[in-house]
Design an enzyme around this catalytic site. Structure first.
Site, PDB file in Angstrom:
ATOM      1  N   HIS A  51       0.845  -1.124  -0.010  1.00 44.81           N
ATOM      2  CA  HIS A  51      -0.003   0.002   0.030  1.00 44.81           C
ATOM      3  C   HIS A  51       0.990   1.169  -0.142  1.00 44.81           C
ATOM      4  O   HIS A  51       0.184   2.318  -0.077  1.00 44.81           O
ATOM      5  CB  HIS A  51      -0.966  -0.088   1.230  1.00 44.81           C
ATOM      6  CG  HIS A  51      -2.017  -0.895   1.231  1.00 44.81           C
ATOM      7  ND1 HIS A  51      -2.956  -1.274   0.116  1.00 44.81           N
ATOM      8  CD2 HIS A  51      -2.108  -1.969   2.051  1.00 44.81           C
ATOM      9  CE1 HIS A  51      -3.623  -2.138   0.332  1.00 44.81           C
ATOM     10  NE2 HIS A  51      -3.289  -2.864   1.455  1.00 44.81           N
ATOM     11  N   GLU A 155      -6.484 -12.330   6.579  1.00 44.20           N
ATOM     12  CA  GLU A 155      -7.231 -11.426   6.531  1.00 44.20           C
ATOM     13  C   GLU A 155      -8.339 -11.429   5.490  1.00 44.20           C
ATOM     14  O   GLU A 155      -9.136 -10.661   5.091  1.00 44.20           O
ATOM     15  CB  GLU A 155      -6.306 -10.051   5.857  1.00 44.20           C
ATOM     16  CG  GLU A 155      -5.563 -10.285   4.574  1.00 44.20           C
ATOM     17  CD  GLU A 155      -4.495  -9.231   4.234  1.00 44.20           C
ATOM     18  OE1 GLU A 155      -4.783  -8.175   4.598  1.00 44.20           O
ATOM     19  OE2 GLU A 155      -3.558  -9.548   3.524  1.00 44.20           O
TER      20      GLU A 155
END
Length: 260
Positions: A51, A155
């Site tokens: 990210h 996740e």
């Protein structure tokens, strides 16, 4: 039988002693930020290529900037692909974080990506890694296979369904629960506090703690970190460089009367 490799990864050594390891994410491609955070005493730094705007040249410089400190350089790649992992390991990373692991096959692919044949499929090119590890090039291969950590992010709800298979994959060192992405996978965009998500986290914790891998998670304050440690978590991510800047700036501005 070949001799065991020297202990050169302080994070792996700490985990072997069942001690909690406290880390901080670095999402900015900054050697200066890395130097400061590494010198403060974190056990590991989490360089985020998924990210953050960090490229391979920046990773190399940031990994090098941790030298001489207790902070092990750990890198998250954008996806579970061995060709993304290879140059990061060659830069001297001491561990890899793999996002969005859903099942045993993906966990096996991650474990193979961090090790040389016959245990894995990492290509040979140890031109920079040995310098960060502090080992001669001729002994780096064995040392890397033994010392580099394979860390998986749990996740997604599919990973929860397959967690018993994931934790038993040989070569996986840790499974880290990412609560916010996990909540998103259950359809909740406002965080992980919903009972369904908390139940999933509890089930994952139970399986990971009973298995051979270390449990990791997120704690954005000291009380939460201590709570996780008491529950058996050993790899604790405490925040990020951006969060430190946001909190620090808010503290400064919040105490100044600007007449607004």
């Amino acid at each position: 039988m070949r001799p065991s490799a020297p202990v050169i990864n302080p994070l792996k050594a700490r985990l072997a002693e069942d001690k909690p390891a406290i880390g901080m994410m670095v999402s900015m491609p900054s050697v200066a930020t890395t130097q400061i955070l590494a010198a403060t005493g974190f056990d590991w730094l989490f360089f985020d290529m998924e990210h953050g705007p960090i490229d391979i040249a920046s990773v190399h410089a940031m990994v090098t900037a941790t030298h001489g400190t207790r902070a092990a350089p750990i890198v998250r790649v954008p996806w579970n692909l061995h060709w993304l992992v290879k140059p990061v390991l060659d830069a001297g990373a001491m561990g890899m974080v793999f996002p969005m692991i859903h099942n045993r096959a993906e966990a096996e692919a991650a474990a193979r990506a961090v090790r040389y044949p016959p245990r894995g499929n990492r290509g040979y090119g140890p031109f920079y890694g040995p310098a960060r590890f502090g080992t001669p090039r001729e002994s780096y291969v064995d040392a890397a296979d033994d010392q580099i950590l394979c860390m998986l992010l749990i996740e997604h709800r599919e990973a929860i369904d397959n967690i018993r298979e994931i934790v038993t994959v040989p070569g996986v060192d840790s499974c880290q629960i990412a609560p916010n992405d996990l909540a998103m996978s259950y359809g909740y965009r406002d965080g992980p506090d919903h009972p369904e998500v908390q139940d999933a986290i509890g089930r994952a914790e139970e399986v990971i703690l009973a298995g051979p891998t270390h449990l990791g998670g997120l704690a954005l304050d000291n009380a939460t970190a201590n709570d996780l440690i008491g529950r058996g978590y050993r790899i604790i991510l405490t925040g990020s460089d951006t969060l430190l800047l946001e909190r620090g700036s808010a503290d400064i501005l919040g105490g100044i009367d600007r007449g607004d």
